[in-house]
Scaffold this motif. Structure first.
Motif, PDB file in Angstrom:
ATOM      1  N   THR A 250       0.819  -1.207   0.000  1.00 44.30           N
ATOM      2  CA  THR A 250       0.000   0.000   0.000  1.00 44.30           C
ATOM      3  C   THR A 250       0.855   1.260   0.000  1.00 44.30           C
ATOM      4  O   THR A 250       0.531   2.248  -0.681  1.00 44.30           O
ATOM      5  CB  THR A 250      -0.943  -0.003   1.215  1.00 44.30           C
ATOM      6  N   ALA A 251       1.957   1.237   0.741  1.00 45.06           N
ATOM      7  CA  ALA A 251       2.814   2.422   0.815  1.00 45.06           C
ATOM      8  C   ALA A 251       3.359   2.796  -0.565  1.00 45.06           C
ATOM      9  O   ALA A 251       3.437   3.981  -0.915  1.00 45.06           O
ATOM     10  CB  ALA A 251       3.955   2.180   1.793  1.00 45.06           C
ATOM     11  N   VAL A 252       3.725   1.795  -1.363  1.00 40.73           N
ATOM     12  CA  VAL A 252       4.234   2.059  -2.715  1.00 40.73           C
ATOM     13  C   VAL A 252       3.143   2.696  -3.579  1.00 40.73           C
ATOM     14  O   VAL A 252       3.391   3.662  -4.320  1.00 40.73           O
ATOM     15  CB  VAL A 252       4.743   0.761  -3.366  1.00 40.73           C
ATOM     16  N   GLN A 253       1.916   2.175  -3.486  1.00 41.26           N
ATOM     17  CA  GLN A 253       0.817   2.715  -4.294  1.00 41.26           C
ATOM     18  C   GLN A 253       0.464   4.144  -3.871  1.00 41.26           C
ATOM     19  O   GLN A 253       0.194   5.003  -4.719  1.00 41.26           O
ATOM     20  CB  GLN A 253      -0.411   1.806  -4.181  1.00 41.26           C
ATOM     21  N   ILE A 254       0.487   4.395  -2.570  1.00 40.78           N
ATOM     22  CA  ILE A 254       0.239   5.764  -2.093  1.00 40.78           C
ATOM     23  C   ILE A 254       1.315   6.704  -2.613  1.00 40.78           C
ATOM     24  O   ILE A 254       1.043   7.846  -3.008  1.00 40.78           O
ATOM     25  CB  ILE A 254       0.178   5.791  -0.550  1.00 40.78           C
ATOM     26  N   GLY A 255       2.552   6.209  -2.655  1.00 36.97           N
ATOM     27  CA  GLY A 255       3.656   7.016  -3.178  1.00 36.97           C
ATOM     28  C   GLY A 255       3.484   7.337  -4.648  1.00 36.97           C
ATOM     29  O   GLY A 255       3.811   8.456  -5.089  1.00 36.97           O
ATOM     30  N   LYS A 256       2.967   6.400  -5.436  1.00 41.13           N
ATOM     31  CA  LYS A 256       2.734   6.638  -6.864  1.00 41.13           C
ATOM     32  C   LYS A 256       1.687   7.733  -7.063  1.00 41.13           C
ATOM     33  O   LYS A 256       1.836   8.602  -7.929  1.00 41.13           O
ATOM     34  CB  LYS A 256       2.290   5.342  -7.537  1.00 41.13           C
ATOM     35  N   VAL A 257       0.635   7.677  -6.259  1.00 37.72           N
ATOM     36  CA  VAL A 257      -0.403   8.702  -6.372  1.00 37.72           C
ATOM     37  C   VAL A 257       0.140  10.056  -5.926  1.00 37.72           C
ATOM     38  O   VAL A 257      -0.147  11.091  -6.544  1.00 37.72           O
ATOM     39  CB  VAL A 257      -1.640   8.305  -5.538  1.00 37.72           C
ATOM     40  N   LYS A 258       0.958  10.055  -4.892  1.00 37.10           N
ATOM     41  CA  LYS A 258       1.549  11.316  -4.417  1.00 37.10           C
ATOM     42  C   LYS A 258       2.440  11.935  -5.488  1.00 37.10           C
ATOM     43  O   LYS A 258       2.445  13.175  -5.687  1.00 37.10           O
ATOM     44  CB  LYS A 258       2.366  11.041  -3.144  1.00 37.10           C
ATOM     45  N   GLU A 259       3.190  11.111  -6.190  1.00 37.54           N
ATOM     46  CA  GLU A 259       4.042  11.619  -7.272  1.00 37.54           C
ATOM     47  C   GLU A 259       3.191  12.271  -8.365  1.00 37.54           C
ATOM     48  O   GLU A 259       3.529  13.348  -8.882  1.00 37.54           O
ATOM     49  CB  GLU A 259       4.858  10.472  -7.860  1.00 37.54           C
ATOM     50  N   MET A 260       2.079  11.649  -8.702  1.00 37.27           N
ATOM     51  CA  MET A 260       1.177  12.235  -9.690  1.00 37.27           C
ATOM     52  C   MET A 260       0.569  13.531  -9.171  1.00 37.27           C
ATOM     53  O   MET A 260       0.450  14.527  -9.900  1.00 37.27           O
ATOM     54  CB  MET A 260       0.072  11.238 -10.053  1.00 37.27           C
ATOM     55  N   TYR A 261       0.197  13.516  -7.877  1.00 36.88           N
ATOM     56  CA  TYR A 261      -0.387  14.721  -7.274  1.00 36.88           C
ATOM     57  C   TYR A 261       0.593  15.889  -7.310  1.00 36.88           C
ATOM     58  O   TYR A 261       0.210  17.031  -7.605  1.00 36.88           O
ATOM     59  CB  TYR A 261      -0.799  14.414  -5.837  1.00 36.88           C
ATOM     60  N   MET A 263       2.841  16.493  -9.446  1.00 35.12           N
ATOM     61  CA  MET A 263       3.022  16.971 -10.813  1.00 35.12           C
ATOM     62  C   MET A 263       1.787  17.699 -11.331  1.00 35.12           C
ATOM     63  O   MET A 263       1.905  18.748 -11.977  1.00 35.12           O
ATOM     64  CB  MET A 263       3.350  15.793 -11.739  1.00 35.12           C
ATOM     65  N   ILE A 264       0.592  17.157 -11.065  1.00 34.54           N
ATOM     66  CA  ILE A 264      -0.647  17.746 -11.586  1.00 34.54           C
ATOM     67  C   ILE A 264      -1.703  17.781 -10.477  1.00 34.54           C
ATOM     68  O   ILE A 264      -2.695  17.055 -10.511  1.00 34.54           O
ATOM     69  CB  ILE A 264      -1.162  16.960 -12.811  1.00 34.54           C
ATOM     70  N   PRO A 265      -1.486  18.621  -9.467  1.00 26.57           N
ATOM     71  CA  PRO A 265      -2.375  18.604  -8.296  1.00 26.57           C
ATOM     72  C   PRO A 265      -3.831  18.900  -8.629  1.00 26.57           C
ATOM     73  O   PRO A 265      -4.732  18.293  -8.035  1.00 26.57           O
ATOM     74  CB  PRO A 265      -1.776  19.678  -7.379  1.00 26.57           C
ATOM     75  N   ASN A 266      -4.084  19.821  -9.550  1.00 32.58           N
ATOM     76  CA  ASN A 266      -5.474  20.157  -9.854  1.00 32.58           C
ATOM     77  C   ASN A 266      -6.208  18.978 -10.475  1.00 32.58           C
ATOM     78  O   ASN A 266      -7.388  18.735 -10.181  1.00 32.58           O
ATOM     79  CB  ASN A 266      -5.530  21.363 -10.799  1.00 32.58           C
ATOM     80  N   VAL A 267      -5.522  18.230 -11.319  1.00 33.46           N
ATOM     81  CA  VAL A 267      -6.139  17.065 -11.959  1.00 33.46           C
ATOM     82  C   VAL A 267      -6.422  15.978 -10.918  1.00 33.46           C
ATOM     83  O   VAL A 267      -7.514  15.404 -10.870  1.00 33.46           O
ATOM     84  CB  VAL A 267      -5.234  16.518 -13.084  1.00 33.46           C
ATOM     85  N   VAL A 268      -5.426  15.687 -10.088  1.00 29.04           N
ATOM     86  CA  VAL A 268      -5.603  14.646  -9.076  1.00 29.04           C
ATOM     87  C   VAL A 268      -6.686  15.039  -8.079  1.00 29.04           C
ATOM     88  O   VAL A 268      -7.504  14.199  -7.674  1.00 29.04           O
ATOM     89  CB  VAL A 268      -4.270  14.336  -8.376  1.00 29.04           C
ATOM     90  N   ASN A 269      -6.714  16.309  -7.686  1.00 26.57           N
ATOM     91  CA  ASN A 269      -7.782  16.768  -6.790  1.00 26.57           C
ATOM     92  C   ASN A 269      -9.153  16.547  -7.413  1.00 26.57           C
ATOM     93  O   ASN A 269     -10.113  16.166  -6.735  1.00 26.57           O
ATOM     94  CB  ASN A 269      -7.598  18.248  -6.455  1.00 26.57           C
ATOM     95  N   ASN A 304     -15.562   4.004 -10.382  1.00 29.95           N
ATOM     96  CA  ASN A 304     -14.539   4.058  -9.331  1.00 29.95           C
ATOM     97  C   ASN A 304     -13.278   3.315  -9.768  1.00 29.95           C
ATOM     98  O   ASN A 304     -12.153   3.794  -9.584  1.00 29.95           O
ATOM     99  CB  ASN A 304     -15.093   3.460  -8.049  1.00 29.95           C
ATOM    100  N   HIS A 305     -13.443   2.133 -10.387  1.00 28.79           N
ATOM    101  CA  HIS A 305     -12.260   1.400 -10.846  1.00 28.79           C
ATOM    102  C   HIS A 305     -11.524   2.161 -11.943  1.00 28.79           C
ATOM    103  O   HIS A 305     -10.287   2.212 -11.948  1.00 28.79           O
ATOM    104  CB  HIS A 305     -12.638   0.012 -11.349  1.00 28.79           C
ATOM    105  N   SER A 306     -12.272   2.775 -12.845  1.00 32.15           N
ATOM    106  CA  SER A 306     -11.628   3.544 -13.916  1.00 32.15           C
ATOM    107  C   SER A 306     -10.796   4.687 -13.349  1.00 32.15           C
ATOM    108  O   SER A 306      -9.688   4.973 -13.831  1.00 32.15           O
ATOM    109  CB  SER A 306     -12.685   4.090 -14.881  1.00 32.15           C
ATOM    110  N   LEU A 307     -11.308   5.341 -12.326  1.00 34.64           N
ATOM    111  CA  LEU A 307     -10.568   6.441 -11.710  1.00 34.64           C
ATOM    112  C   LEU A 307      -9.316   5.924 -11.002  1.00 34.64           C
ATOM    113  O   LEU A 307      -8.244   6.553 -11.067  1.00 34.64           O
ATOM    114  CB  LEU A 307     -11.464   7.190 -10.725  1.00 34.64           C
ATOM    115  N   LEU A 308      -9.422   4.787 -10.335  1.00 29.95           N
ATOM    116  CA  LEU A 308      -8.249   4.211  -9.677  1.00 29.95           C
ATOM    117  C   LEU A 308      -7.215   3.767 -10.715  1.00 29.95           C
ATOM    118  O   LEU A 308      -6.001   3.905 -10.495  1.00 29.95           O
ATOM    119  CB  LEU A 308      -8.672   3.031  -8.799  1.00 29.95           C
TER     120      LEU A 308
END
Length: 387
Positions: A250-261, A263-269, A304-308
């Motif tokens: 889980t920590a690795v997956q959270i890190g991947k999302v954080k990296e995307m956030y 770079m493109i915080p408005n999109v991820v938000n 929900n799956h598509s967004l994930l």
């Protein structure tokens, strides 16, 4: 020294948990919904000594595929002050033993001698380390056992658990969960396992139990004017759990999302807001008499799956399974992603998946939102013959 301890023979069982909607968004202070999962973990407890028997034995703990473990009084009183998780299957017995000791420490009025001669037999329908709440189930079972020994002298409460009992058990299990997952553990897993049902959770706020109301007003929906004709009780739905066999981190997956956030915080938000919109839509519909429109629920799951997947927390094995129709179309990852398990809504016509589940070790047909911790009395002979 003779045995003056009362006879004890009972069984406790606790559900797993599954995140229905809101994975990863919950990290960004959005809402998530978790449900109890009726793959249960069971703890059989029996005192092996007969009345008047001398030379009391220590507590023994029986785990599937492990040799019996023996705990002395000094073992029970040693401090556990650091995280106790081990990712090695060979050390799983050590982790569970330390969890038992940590939970025992949450009951200061319970004497270590009260556990003399007890035999614990732990079995589970849950795959370990799969994001389905296996550690929380064990923690809740140990806490429930200690509560019974401390409050009821080892006898099941005549009128069932009181609210105070369940609050005590939940708090003790949470301390165990923090030792396994670290001080940042949310408390959601042990709460859903203790109480059962469905829980809405938001970081920094206490969990909210979703309780269907009784009302004669029309049921809310996504705007489909015919939806009310297709409403069925959520509790009657059948679900499919598939264990991908891919170890999750889980920590690795959270890190991947954080990296995307970053770079493109408005999109991820925006993605996180949409996921929370799914949570709110489900909560609003479910809160009306616990009724759900299946077509709308399928839509929520797919979105929900598509967004994930957009957040890059799915896995090629899962995506391939979906592309080949090897899983129902209304399927999503559950938990951190990157492997682990998927959750699928089973339609009545999905007979092929029911058949597959009968012959597969990695597919489970389940219901969601059932009871939490349960206790029943057993005969001493029946308990002694286990493990």
């Amino acid at each position: 020294m003779t045995n003056d301890f009362p006879d004890v023979a009972f069984t406790l069982s606790a559900p797993g948990k599954v995140i229905l909607f809101g994975e990863h968004a919950v990290v960004y202070h959005k809402k998530a919904i978790a449900a109890s999962l009726q793959l249960r973990t069971t703890l059989h407890v029996v005192r092996t000594l007969s009345s008047g028997e001398t030379c009391p034995q220590p507590l023994t703990l029986h785990l599937t595929h492990h040799d019996p473990l023996h705990l002395s009084t000094s073992d029970l009183t040693r401090p556990i002050t650091r995280p106790i998780t081990s990712h090695s299957t060979q050390d799983m017995s050590t982790t569970i033993t330390n969890l038992l000791i940590a939970i025992f420490h949450q009951f200061p009025t319970l004497s270590p001698s009260s556990l003399t001669g007890l035999k614990f037999t732990l079995t589970s329908e849950l795959p370990m380390a799969s994001g389905l709440g296996s550690s929380a189930a064990v923690a809740v079972l140990f806490a429930g056992c200690m509560c019974m020994l401390d409050t009821y002298n080892g006898f099941p409460p005549v009128d069932g658990w009181s609210q105070g009992d369940l609050d005590t058990i939940n708090a003790a299990a949470f301390e165990g969960e923090k030792l396994i997952h670290g001080p940042g553990a949310s408390g959601m897993d042990n709460t859903i396992v203790t109480f059962g049902g469905l829980v809405e959770y938001q970081k920094g706020s206490p969990p909210t139990f979703l309780t269907p109301s009784s009302s004669s007003s029309p049921s809310p929906s996504l705007g489909n004017t015919n939806a009310s004709q297709d409403m069925i009780p959520f509790s009657s739905l059948q679900w499919l759990i598939w264990d991908s066999g891919v170890a999750k981190n889980t920590a690795v997956q959270i890190g991947k999302v954080k990296e995307m956030y970053d770079m493109i915080p408005n999109v991820v938000n925006g993605i996180m807001d949409t996921i929370e919109g799914i949570v709110n839509t489900f909560s609003k519909t479910y809160s009306h008499e616990g009724m759900i429109c299946v077509k709308e629920l399928e839509m929520l799951i797919r979105v929900n799956h598509s967004l994930l997947k957009t957040l890059n927390v799915s896995h090629p094995i899962i995506d391939t399974k979906l592309a080949r129709d090897d899983l129902p179309s209304a399927t999503k990852i559950t938990g951190g992603g990157g492997g682990g398990c998927t959750l699928s809504l089973l339609a009545p016509e999905s007979s092929i998946f029911y058949e597959k589940a009968r012959t597969s070790n990695d597919l489970h047909v389940v219901t969601l939102g059932g009871p939490g911790l349960q206790v029943s009395e057993m005969t001493r002979d029946a308990c002694l013959n286990l493990g």
